[in-house]
Design an enzyme around this catalytic site. Structure first.
Site, short mmCIF file in Angstrom:
data_model
loop_
_atom_site.label_atom_id
_atom_site.label_comp_id
_atom_site.label_asym_id
_atom_site.label_seq_id
_atom_site.Cartn_x
_atom_site.Cartn_y
_atom_site.Cartn_z
N THR A 134 28.22 33.31 41.72
CA THR A 134 28.49 34.36 42.70
C THR A 134 28.77 33.80 44.08
OG1 THR A 134 27.15 35.97 41.50
CG2 THR A 134 27.51 36.41 43.83
N TYR A 184 32.09 42.17 40.81
CA TYR A 184 33.00 41.19 41.40
C TYR A 184 33.35 40.12 40.36
CZ TYR A 184 28.39 39.10 41.70
OH TYR A 184 27.14 38.66 41.38
N SER A 236 27.35 31.45 35.69
CA SER A 236 26.23 30.67 35.16
C SER A 236 25.70 31.16 33.82
CB SER A 236 25.09 30.60 36.18
OG SER A 236 24.43 31.84 36.32
N LYS A 279 14.28 34.32 38.52
CA LYS A 279 15.04 35.46 39.03
C LYS A 279 14.31 36.72 38.62
CE LYS A 279 19.67 37.48 39.27
NZ LYS A 279 21.10 37.35 38.88
#
Length: 359
Positions: A42, A56, A89, A195
């Protein structure tokens, strides 16, 4: 007379410019040398509009454009960049890790490289960071960084994250602390960070044991040390590896059966991490398949889907009798990484258990 005055003025101007250039060169020479290895994600993504923060396209901006977007970096480090990969990723694989680790070790062996920054997508950032934490052969700082918003967003977090990461990678205070993750003005240890939110910029958290520091005003401030072995203390060496053993994760849930375990073993798994419920419990419908897999030579690691806590050896299962390994506090995805590396050295469950209590 006029010509002499003009000549003296020119000489004085040239001398002044020479002094300025010399001072600039001296200042540049004092700055740390940091190499940015770009892998996509990103932080290198673009959206259709400035308000596009989801939906995106990742991995479209090259490393030189990333560097040029943050000119302030030139004031804190002599930066060079390499485009190692250009991928989202979720597509990061074992083969990418081996290439990246070998390149990092080559660079860090050079005296003119003081630190490394890796730009990375956030989906598997924690896994790449932990893998590198186990295989980097240097005390020099290695910092993994990403962003939650693409470079085209109104409030893109990539530029400040990259600036902070370069500061951290060039900092003497970061030497010997293992692979670090720099996100949202915070410093996390690769082993502990995860995360924790799908979209917010504060998604990277070390929820159980805590982050190890902050970055404020471009300067790192550390508040705790990492006690588990890493980098130069690690026994793992990937320099001659072209592939890693197949290790998979089987996720537990209410009413889970044995289909996943049997399928993964049939597909060639040499190791299996069971992401159990609670304290790594073994459901009655799954346990026989795990026992059978172990009898076929597959190394079984009992982990937990909970996200925090120690998986107790001989707690929810008799690991000694079953010849299973427990994951300690590692998440299933990180337990997989350690098991892969462990299997490059041994098949002994006793030795592998030692590794899980060491790293």
């Amino acid at each position: 007379m006029l010509f002499q005055k003009y000549s003296r003025a020119c000489a004085a101007l040239f001398a002044f410019l020479f002094l300025l250039a010399s001072a600039a060169q001296a200042q540049t020479a004092k700055l740390p040398n940091v190499t940015i290895l770009a892998t996509g994600g990103t932080i290198a993504g673009t959206g259709a509009t400035s308000t596009t923060t989801v939906g995106y396209t990742a991995a479209t901006v090259g490393v030189q454009a990333l560097i040029q977007a943050v000119p302030e970096i030139a004031r804190v480090a002599n930066v060079s960049g390499e485009q190692v990969f250009q991928i989202a990723s979720e597509n990061m694989g074992n083969e990418h890790w081996l290439i990246l680790a070998k390149r990092i070790n080559t660079l860090l062996a050079q005296p003119n490289v003081d630190g490394i920054v890796i730009t990375h997508g956030t989906d598997t950032l924690e896994e790449t960071a932990y893998f590198l934490n186990l295989v980097v052969r240097s005390r020099k700082p290695v910092v993994v960084v990403g962003s939650m918003r693409p470079s085209t967003a109104l409030s893109a977090d990539g530029p400040i994250n990259l600036y902070n990461a370069v500061n951290l990678a060039g900092s003497p205070q970061a030497v010997g602390k293992g692979v670090l993750v720099a996100m949202n003005d915070q410093i996390h240890a690769a082993r502990d960070v995860t995360k924790a939110n799908t979209t917010t910029t504060d998604t990277f958290r070390s929820t159980e044991l805590g982050m190890i520091g902050y970055i404020q005003g471009g300067k790192p401030f550390f508040y705790r040390e990492v006690t588990r072995k890493h980098t130069v203390e690690s026994e793992f060496d990937v320099s001659k590896l072209d592939a890693l053993p197949q290790v998979d994760v089987a996720y537990a849930y209410a009413n889970v059966g044995d289909v996943a375990v049997k399928a993964l073993v049939a597909a060639g798994a040499k190791g299996l991490v069971h992401a159990g419920v609670g304290n790594g419990s073994l459901p009655a419908k799954t346990k026989p398949a795990l026992v059978a897999a172990r009898s076929q030579g597959v190394v079984i690691v009992r982990s937990a889907r909970v996200g925090q806590g120690i998986v107790a050896r001989n707690g929810e299962a008799n690991d000694d009798q079953l010849d299973f390994v427990v994951s300690d506090t590692l998440s299933p995805q990180k337990a997989r990484i350690l098991l892969m590396l462990a299997l490059t050295k041994t098949n002994s469950t006793k030795d592998i258990q030692r590794m899980f209590h060491t790293y």
